[in-house]
Design an enzyme around this catalytic site. Structure first.
Site, mmCIF file in Angstrom:
data_model
loop_
_atom_site.group_PDB
_atom_site.id
_atom_site.type_symbol
_atom_site.label_atom_id
_atom_site.label_comp_id
_atom_site.label_asym_id
_atom_site.label_seq_id
_atom_site.Cartn_x
_atom_site.Cartn_y
_atom_site.Cartn_z
ATOM 1 N N SER A 30 -70.105 69.354 55.861
ATOM 2 C CA SER A 30 -68.733 69.650 56.284
ATOM 3 C C SER A 30 -68.258 68.735 57.413
ATOM 4 C CB SER A 30 -68.642 71.117 56.717
ATOM 5 O OG SER A 30 -69.511 71.375 57.807
ATOM 6 N N GLY A 84 -73.741 64.110 59.455
ATOM 7 C CA GLY A 84 -73.967 65.325 60.232
ATOM 8 C C GLY A 84 -75.446 65.598 60.422
ATOM 9 N N ASP A 86 -78.308 69.253 60.914
ATOM 10 C CA ASP A 86 -78.491 70.698 61.075
ATOM 11 C C ASP A 86 -79.054 71.038 62.452
ATOM 12 O OD1 ASP A 86 -77.749 71.570 58.338
ATOM 13 O OD2 ASP A 86 -79.398 70.224 57.829
ATOM 14 N N GLY A 99 -77.611 70.712 53.160
ATOM 15 C CA GLY A 99 -76.810 70.605 51.944
ATOM 16 C C GLY A 99 -77.524 69.880 50.818
ATOM 17 N N GLU A 105 -79.389 60.495 52.076
ATOM 18 C CA GLU A 105 -78.960 60.321 53.470
ATOM 19 C C GLU A 105 -79.959 59.483 54.249
ATOM 20 O OE1 GLU A 105 -78.571 64.450 54.578
ATOM 21 O OE2 GLU A 105 -76.396 64.263 54.596
ATOM 22 N N LYS A 123 -75.411 72.517 67.426
ATOM 23 C CA LYS A 123 -76.547 71.964 66.675
ATOM 24 C C LYS A 123 -77.607 71.370 67.619
ATOM 25 C CE LYS A 123 -74.652 72.612 62.550
ATOM 26 N NZ LYS A 123 -74.461 71.479 61.606
HETATM 27 O O1 R5P Z 1 -77.801 67.861 53.303
HETATM 28 C C1 R5P Z 1 -76.847 67.927 54.069
HETATM 29 C C2 R5P Z 1 -76.773 67.127 55.306
HETATM 30 O O2 R5P Z 1 -78.014 66.881 55.891
HETATM 31 C C3 R5P Z 1 -75.738 67.606 56.320
HETATM 32 O O3 R5P Z 1 -75.378 66.489 57.097
HETATM 33 C C4 R5P Z 1 -76.227 68.684 57.236
HETATM 34 O O4 R5P Z 1 -76.677 69.778 56.463
HETATM 35 C C5 R5P Z 1 -75.122 69.145 58.219
HETATM 36 O O5 R5P Z 1 -74.062 69.685 57.482
HETATM 37 P P1 R5P Z 1 -72.772 70.316 58.241
HETATM 38 O O6 R5P Z 1 -72.059 69.174 58.915
HETATM 39 O O7 R5P Z 1 -71.966 70.930 57.135
HETATM 40 O O8 R5P Z 1 -73.299 71.337 59.232
#
Ligand code: R5P
Length: 237
Positions: A30, A84, A86, A99, A105, A123
């Site tokens: 996101s 992004g 987690d 995600g 990535e 985070k």
């Molecule tokens: O697999 C997804 C990625 O690693 C995302 O960057 C991570 O999960 C962070 O996602 P968000 O910005 O929605 O918290």
């Protein structure tokens, strides 16, 4: 401020790093989506950049915004990846993969001169591990791989189950690469480098969500008195 407001604030600060002609890695999730939206606005205004998406979801989003895309096969060296996370600690070690996009990535981030993380300041953690660690594994021999992963976790000074990530329909989540994800609920990871190396030694493990020595900076947005305050860890330049 809403979480979306904070994600947009971090994304906007990252957009300041983008220069005409740049070769960009486009993250997933996101917060990365907020960056891609803002990048699309700049592209519509005439900014010339090319991007490598880190997921099919980001590819669809970027295509819809008219952002020129390519692949690492055509463009194996990128200037900057914006993505992004987690979790992020003060040594810029990350947990990613919430995600299910961690494999592409990590490949894209490692092909980039810089990887800048954008995230809600929530985070930021003192120690990685409260977020379940995603581990991307091959379906073949899954039961044997799961036993070996449990052993690797224990040998790394960690404890906790690694469970198969299921979609709402009850089927395993499949990654863009055709693999499945085990989420290791460890609570705390005292030695991320040791755990990362141990997981890589397991034959069925394709990749794990520990990003170590990869991020060069993190842009974190917090709500301070109703306004977004952006903090930078590491070096943006
Ligand atoms: O697999 C997804 C990625 O690693 C995302 O960057 C991570 O999960 C962070 O996602 P968000 O910005 O929605 O918290």
């Amino acid at each position: 401020m809403s979480g979306l407001d904070l994600r947009r604030a971090a994304a906007a600060r990252a957009l300041d790093l983008v220069e005409p002609g740049m070769r960009l890695g486009l993250g997933t999730g996101s917060t990365a989506a907020a960056f891609v939206d803002l990048l699309g606005e700049r592209v519509r205004g005439g900014l010339d950049v090319v991007g490598v998406p880190t997921s099919e979801a980001t590819r669809r989003q970027a295509e819809g915004l008219g952002i020129r895309l390519t692949t690492l096969d055509s463009l194996p060296h990128l200037d900057l990846t914006i993505d992004g996370a987690d979790e992020v600690d003060d040594r810029l070690r990350l947990i990613k993969g919430g995600g299910a996009a961690l494999l592409r990535e990590k490949i894209v981030a490692c092909a980039s001169d810089r990887m800048v993380v954008i995230a809600d300041a929530a985070k930021r953690v003192a120690r990685l591990g409260a977020f379940p660690l995603p581990i991307e594994v091959n379906l073949f021999g899954l039961a044997a791989t799961q036993i070996a992963i449990d052993e690797a976790i224990a040998e790394s000074g960690c404890t906790g189950p690694a469970t198969l990530r299921l979609a709402p329909d009850g089927n395993p989540v499949m990654t863009d690469g055709g693999h499945v994800i085990l989420d290791a609920r460890l609570g705390s990871i005292p030695d991320p480098e040791r755990l990362g190396a141990a997981l890589w030694s397991v034959p069925g493990v394709v990749e794990h969500g520990l990003f170590l020595g990869i991020a060069t900076a993190a842009i974190l947005a917090a709500d301070v008195g109703g306004r977004a305050e952006v903090t930078v860890l590491g070096r943006l330049a």
